[in-house]
Design a protein around this motif. Structure first.
Motif, mmCIF file in Angstrom:
data_model
loop_
_atom_site.group_PDB
_atom_site.id
_atom_site.type_symbol
_atom_site.label_atom_id
_atom_site.label_comp_id
_atom_site.label_asym_id
_atom_site.label_seq_id
_atom_site.Cartn_x
_atom_site.Cartn_y
_atom_site.Cartn_z
ATOM 1 N N PRO A 1 0.826 -1.221 0.000
ATOM 2 C CA PRO A 1 0.000 0.000 0.000
ATOM 3 C C PRO A 1 0.856 1.265 0.000
ATOM 4 O O PRO A 1 1.805 1.378 0.780
ATOM 5 N N ARG B 1 -0.525 -2.357 8.747
ATOM 6 C CA ARG B 1 -0.166 -3.471 7.857
ATOM 7 C C ARG B 1 -1.431 -4.071 7.271
ATOM 8 O O ARG B 1 -2.401 -4.277 7.987
ATOM 9 N N GLU C 1 -1.680 4.265 9.158
ATOM 10 C CA GLU C 1 -0.832 3.359 8.398
ATOM 11 C C GLU C 1 -0.853 2.023 9.124
ATOM 12 O O GLU C 1 -0.364 1.920 10.237
ATOM 13 N N GLY D 1 9.730 -5.605 -0.569
ATOM 14 C CA GLY D 1 8.865 -5.048 -1.613
ATOM 15 C C GLY D 1 9.364 -3.712 -2.127
ATOM 16 O O GLY D 1 9.479 -3.501 -3.343
ATOM 17 N N THR D 2 9.665 -2.830 -1.230
ATOM 18 C CA THR D 2 10.090 -1.489 -1.665
ATOM 19 C C THR D 2 11.517 -1.525 -2.245
ATOM 20 O O THR D 2 11.833 -0.732 -3.133
ATOM 21 N N ASN E 1 9.483 5.159 1.144
ATOM 22 C CA ASN E 1 10.663 4.814 1.924
ATOM 23 C C ASN E 1 11.103 3.406 1.522
ATOM 24 O O ASN E 1 10.288 2.482 1.535
HETATM 25 C C1 FAD Z 1 -2.637 3.283 3.546
HETATM 26 C C2 FAD Z 1 -1.115 3.232 3.555
HETATM 27 C C3 FAD Z 1 -0.392 4.191 2.877
HETATM 28 C C4 FAD Z 1 1.001 4.152 2.874
HETATM 29 N N1 FAD Z 1 1.669 5.114 2.189
HETATM 30 C C5 FAD Z 1 3.005 5.096 2.159
HETATM 31 C C6 FAD Z 1 3.715 6.089 1.430
HETATM 32 O O1 FAD Z 1 3.130 6.985 0.807
HETATM 33 N N2 FAD Z 1 5.078 6.014 1.433
HETATM 34 C C7 FAD Z 1 5.743 5.032 2.119
HETATM 35 O O2 FAD Z 1 6.971 5.029 2.097
HETATM 36 N N3 FAD Z 1 5.090 4.089 2.802
HETATM 37 C C8 FAD Z 1 3.741 4.082 2.843
HETATM 38 N N4 FAD Z 1 3.087 3.117 3.526
HETATM 39 C C9 FAD Z 1 3.865 2.060 4.170
HETATM 40 C C10 FAD Z 1 4.248 1.013 3.112
HETATM 41 O O3 FAD Z 1 3.094 0.302 2.739
HETATM 42 C C11 FAD Z 1 5.285 0.032 3.684
HETATM 43 O O4 FAD Z 1 6.471 0.740 3.984
HETATM 44 C C12 FAD Z 1 5.610 -1.059 2.672
HETATM 45 O O5 FAD Z 1 4.481 -1.888 2.485
HETATM 46 C C13 FAD Z 1 6.777 -1.871 3.146
HETATM 47 O O6 FAD Z 1 6.928 -2.976 2.263
HETATM 48 P P1 FAD Z 1 8.305 -3.758 2.193
HETATM 49 O O7 FAD Z 1 8.078 -5.005 1.448
HETATM 50 O O8 FAD Z 1 9.392 -2.883 1.706
HETATM 51 O O9 FAD Z 1 8.635 -4.043 3.737
HETATM 52 P P2 FAD Z 1 8.470 -5.390 4.544
HETATM 53 O O10 FAD Z 1 8.668 -5.045 5.973
HETATM 54 O O11 FAD Z 1 9.332 -6.469 3.957
HETATM 55 O O12 FAD Z 1 6.963 -5.762 4.299
HETATM 56 C C14 FAD Z 1 6.433 -6.985 4.730
HETATM 57 C C15 FAD Z 1 4.902 -6.875 4.686
HETATM 58 O O13 FAD Z 1 4.463 -5.957 5.677
HETATM 59 C C16 FAD Z 1 3.754 -4.875 5.092
HETATM 60 N N5 FAD Z 1 4.214 -3.631 5.715
HETATM 61 C C17 FAD Z 1 5.451 -3.368 6.163
HETATM 62 N N6 FAD Z 1 5.506 -2.122 6.705
HETATM 63 C C18 FAD Z 1 4.254 -1.597 6.576
HETATM 64 C C19 FAD Z 1 3.663 -0.365 6.925
HETATM 65 N N7 FAD Z 1 4.368 0.598 7.548
HETATM 66 N N8 FAD Z 1 2.375 -0.165 6.615
HETATM 67 C C20 FAD Z 1 1.653 -1.114 6.016
HETATM 68 N N9 FAD Z 1 2.152 -2.323 5.663
HETATM 69 C C21 FAD Z 1 3.437 -2.563 5.932
HETATM 70 C C22 FAD Z 1 4.136 -4.900 3.605
HETATM 71 O O14 FAD Z 1 3.105 -4.351 2.784
HETATM 72 C C23 FAD Z 1 4.332 -6.375 3.367
HETATM 73 O O15 FAD Z 1 3.113 -6.998 3.116
HETATM 74 C C24 FAD Z 1 1.692 3.124 3.563
HETATM 75 C C25 FAD Z 1 0.963 2.151 4.258
HETATM 76 C C26 FAD Z 1 -0.419 2.202 4.255
HETATM 77 C C27 FAD Z 1 -1.198 1.144 4.997
#
Ligand code: FAD
Length: 280
Positions: free
Chosen positions: A67, A235, A233, A90-91, A85
């Motif tokens: 998301p 998960r 925000e 994923g990112t 960030n």
């Molecule tokens: C409605 C919403 C809006 C967002 N907008 C932004 C944005 O504009 N910019 C930004 O940098 N980040 C944003 N985030 C956070 C972003 O979704 C997480 O940083 C990202 O999913 C991390 O994924 P990853 O695979 O790199 O990290 P990992 O830690 O490997 O992720 C593992 C799982 O956990 C979930 N997850 C991890 N951290 C978060 C988190 N903080 N929030 C939700 N799910 C998480 C991932 O989606 C994935 O399914 C938002 C989250 C939400 C819920």
């Protein structure tokens, strides 16, 4: 039904986009601009988010979509912007996309902020990724002629991303940092109360920090007329209300309910947020 529960977008779908621009903003954040169809960009509202399909990279295959809030639309018609960030699998995979690459996004998802045309001044309190979520709200307020007070919180001055946050909007900006302890709860509490005493504010919005959210909830108890909203925000997995992985407890004056952050939110009244849930 409170007006924060405006109906979610009617036409959520998967969209194939092309990467138009993708660059580092600082050592942790990347800016991503995608071409989409003009209708999609036009119907996207501040506070809404998309689920991004991350590519497979370096042996990692992120299964769930990630998301991300809409950081902006434009400057050309049919383009959508994200600011993210680079934290996990994923990112990190997302960060490898090059100009011209294709990617799938699902949305727009979730609700939007309440921003009334009669508002004269709003206070926006943002930290970390909250900046990306709040930036389009600032733009909408500026376009509507609503004055903006902003409190930006960051680890250190180099992490602030002031220009990326304001994007040309005029605002009375106050910056606080962990590095000199000016971001401490007691200091921000004093600052918020002083700003509210000095000038009339119609609404307070926040995103990016649970600590700031809880502080604002306390401050709002002393300012009943001020609207307070937070973009949560949480998960989440499906992002469209089916899997229920993002439910949180909310309390509307004693009416307690579990709501889905992805579907009923992500924008909620600050006053309804339950900070700690006690079981047993
Ligand atoms: C409605 C919403 C809006 C967002 N907008 C932004 C944005 O504009 N910019 C930004 O940098 N980040 C944003 N985030 C956070 C972003 O979704 C997480 O940083 C990202 O999913 C991390 O994924 P990853 O695979 O790199 O990290 P990992 O830690 O490997 O992720 C593992 C799982 O956990 C979930 N997850 C991890 N951290 C978060 C988190 N903080 N929030 C939700 N799910 C998480 C991932 O989606 C994935 O399914 C938002 C989250 C939400 C819920």
């Amino acid at each position: 039904m409170p007006d924060c529960f405006q109906r979610n977008a009617e036409h959520v779908a998967s969209h194939r986009c092309t990467v138009l621009e993708h660059r580092w903003v600082n050592d942790r954040y990347k800016y991503l601009r995608l071409s989409s169809n003009a209708e999609l960009a036009r119907m996207t509202r501040p506070g809404q988010f998309y689920q991004l399909k991350c590519p497979s990279a370096a042996g990692q295959h992120p299964f769930l979509l990630r998301p991300m809030s809409v950081y902006g639309v434009g400057p050309e018609a049919g383009t959508i912007e994200f600011l993210y960030n680079v934290t996990g699998a994923g990112t990190r995979a997302l960060a490898t996309l090059g100009i011209g690459d294709a990617m799938e996004i699902v949305g727009p998802l979730g609700n939007t902020f309440v921003l009334r045309p009669e508002f004269e001044r709003i206070l926006v309190v943002a930290r970390g990724v909250g900046l990306a979520t709040m930036a389009p709200l600032l733009k909408a307020a500026a376009q509507a002629g609503i004055a903006i007070t902003a409190i930006m919180s960051a680890r250190a001055p180099k992490d602030l991303m002031r220009d990326e946050f304001l994007r040309g909007a005029e605002a009375d900006v106050h910056c606080v940092f962990d590095s000199d302890d000016s971001s401490s709860v007691s200091n921000v509490d004093t600052l918020v109360r002083r700003l509210l005493a000095e000038q009339h504010h119609d609404a307070i919005y926040t995103c990016g920090s649970h600590r700031l959210l809880m502080l604002l909830q306390k401050v709002l108890q002393d300012h009943p007329p001020i609207l307070g909203e937070v973009a949560m925000e949480q998960r989440m997995a499906c992002g469209m209300g089916v899997c229920l992985s993002c439910v949180r407890l909310f309390d509307d004056a004693g009416d307690k309910q579990f709501l889905r952050v992805c579907r009923e939110g992500p924008v909620f009244p600050i006053r309804h947020v339950v900070g700690e849930v006690e079981f047993g």
